[in-house]
Design a protein around this motif. Structure first.
Motif, PDB file in Angstrom:
ATOM      1  N   LYS A   4      51.103  73.487  33.099  1.00  0.00           N
ATOM      2  CA  LYS A   4      50.679  72.767  31.897  1.00  0.00           C
ATOM      3  C   LYS A   4      51.275  71.372  31.873  1.00  0.00           C
ATOM      4  N   LEU A   5      52.534  71.243  32.236  1.00  0.00           N
ATOM      5  CA  LEU A   5      53.181  69.945  32.256  1.00  0.00           C
ATOM      6  C   LEU A   5      52.483  69.024  33.232  1.00  0.00           C
ATOM      7  N   SER A   6      52.070  69.561  34.381  1.00  0.00           N
ATOM      8  CA  SER A   6      51.436  68.730  35.389  1.00  0.00           C
ATOM      9  C   SER A   6      50.101  68.186  34.908  1.00  0.00           C
ATOM     10  N   LEU A   7      49.426  68.887  33.991  1.00  0.00           N
ATOM     11  CA  LEU A   7      48.150  68.405  33.481  1.00  0.00           C
ATOM     12  C   LEU A   7      48.313  67.074  32.770  1.00  0.00           C
ATOM     13  N   TYR A   8      49.420  66.922  32.014  1.00  0.00           N
ATOM     14  CA  TYR A   8      49.662  65.654  31.352  1.00  0.00           C
ATOM     15  C   TYR A   8      49.870  64.540  32.378  1.00  0.00           C
ATOM     16  N   ALA A   9      50.663  64.846  33.407  1.00  0.00           N
ATOM     17  CA  ALA A   9      50.953  63.855  34.427  1.00  0.00           C
ATOM     18  C   ALA A   9      49.694  63.451  35.175  1.00  0.00           C
ATOM     19  N   ASP A 111      57.612  66.317  27.103  1.00  0.00           N
ATOM     20  CA  ASP A 111      56.579  66.268  28.136  1.00  0.00           C
ATOM     21  C   ASP A 111      55.424  65.366  27.710  1.00  0.00           C
ATOM     22  N   ARG A 112      55.048  65.413  26.448  1.00  0.00           N
ATOM     23  CA  ARG A 112      53.980  64.539  25.958  1.00  0.00           C
ATOM     24  C   ARG A 112      54.422  63.078  25.954  1.00  0.00           C
ATOM     25  N   ALA A 113      55.696  62.845  25.667  1.00  0.00           N
ATOM     26  CA  ALA A 113      56.201  61.472  25.610  1.00  0.00           C
ATOM     27  C   ALA A 113      56.186  60.796  26.971  1.00  0.00           C
ATOM     28  N   LYS A 114      55.982  61.556  28.037  1.00  0.00           N
ATOM     29  CA  LYS A 114      55.831  60.957  29.368  1.00  0.00           C
ATOM     30  C   LYS A 114      54.428  60.397  29.573  1.00  0.00           C
TER      31      LYS A 114
END
Length: 276
Positions: A4-9, A111-114
């Motif tokens: 899930k984190l990688s989706l933001y990236a 994670d969103r703040a990235k």
């Protein structure tokens, strides 16, 4: 969790392009001026999550976030165009220029703040687990063998997955309304939600016996813009300070949540309120 984190990236990388990760391009750094020139600000809101954002019988956007956005338009002297968002589409819609600012119950997490820039918080809620009174749930382990619904990628998805692992009985839905309907229809035994879910559950199923079982964390919401755009971020922070000071934000809280504004934190770990 890592997926899930990688989706933001990935979403951010696709928009930013090579060599622009962590900062907005010069073309994107003039959002405030573009909004003023266009005479309209496109605001991302929820379409089916009262009291934050929903559509009334006349087809009009209503809710806490909607009222704050209307004040934003008044202060800027521009029209407001509302863009309803699915939970998983909130950040991609901002990064691909479908909205100018994102206000669809955007919880402030590192994670969103990235991927996006948060303003100061302007609202808050708690991330919770809801289930029938018949189910005795005092800790998350009591729910391990229950079918648990969550909106895919939302804060409650992350909280429950972090505690239980990515177990097969976690059922992921595309939005909040589908998640709540799954509980009402008996597709799941419990759902991860927030403290305002009960309003919608009572509307969908009057006389239900659903109740809050667990609180995972307190969530603060900020207004999201693209990384690196200092001018619109600074304007938004001044705007939030102003409507807090003059009582207009308090009136919105009383209107939609029937409670006073919380004491907003001066900082949220891993989430800067201003462009550095």
């Amino acid at each position: 969790m890592l997926k899930k984190l990688s989706l933001y990236a990935i979403a951010f990388a696709l928009v930013a392009g090579p060599g622009q990760t962590g900062a907005a391009s010069s073309a994107d750094a003039q959002a405030l001026e573009k909004i003023k020139q266009a005479g309209v600000i496109r605001v991302g809101v929820m379409g089916e999550q009262a009291p934050w954002g929903s559509i009334d019988a006349a087809g009009q956007n209503i809710g806490y976030d909607v009222d704050v956005a209307r004040l934003m338009g008044e202060e800027l002297g521009v029209k407001v165009e509302f863009v309803p968002n699915a939970v998983a589409a909130r950040i991609p819609n901002l990064l691909t220029n479908k909205v100018d600012v994102q206000m669809a119950v955007m919880g402030m997490y590192p994670d969103r703040a990235k991927a996006v820039q948060f303003s100061k918080p302007y609202s808050g809620l708690k991330i919770v687990l809801l289930s029938s009174k018949k189910n005795k749930i005092e800790t998350i382990e009591d729910a391990r063998n229950l079918r648990i619904g969550v909106p895919r990628g939302a804060a409650q998805d992350k909280a429950i997955t972090a505690l239980l692992g990515d177990v097969p009985n976690i059922r992921r839905f595309d939005d909040d309304s589908s998640n709540m309907q799954a509980l009402v229809s008996g597709q799941v035994d419990a759902i991860g939600g927030n403290t305002t879910y009960k309003i919608n559950l009572d509307r969908a199923a009057p006389g239900n016996d659903f109740e809050q079982k667990l609180v995972f964390n307190e969530q603060w919401q900020g207004i999201c813009t693209k990384l690196g755009d200092a001018s619109i971020n600074a304007w938004l922070n001044q705007f939030i300070d102003k409507i807090r000071a003059d009582g207009r934000l308090e009136k919105i809280s009383q209107k939609w949540l029937a409670e006073p504004l919380p004491n907003f934190p001066q900082s949220v770990e891993g989430v800067p309120f201003a462009v550095k």
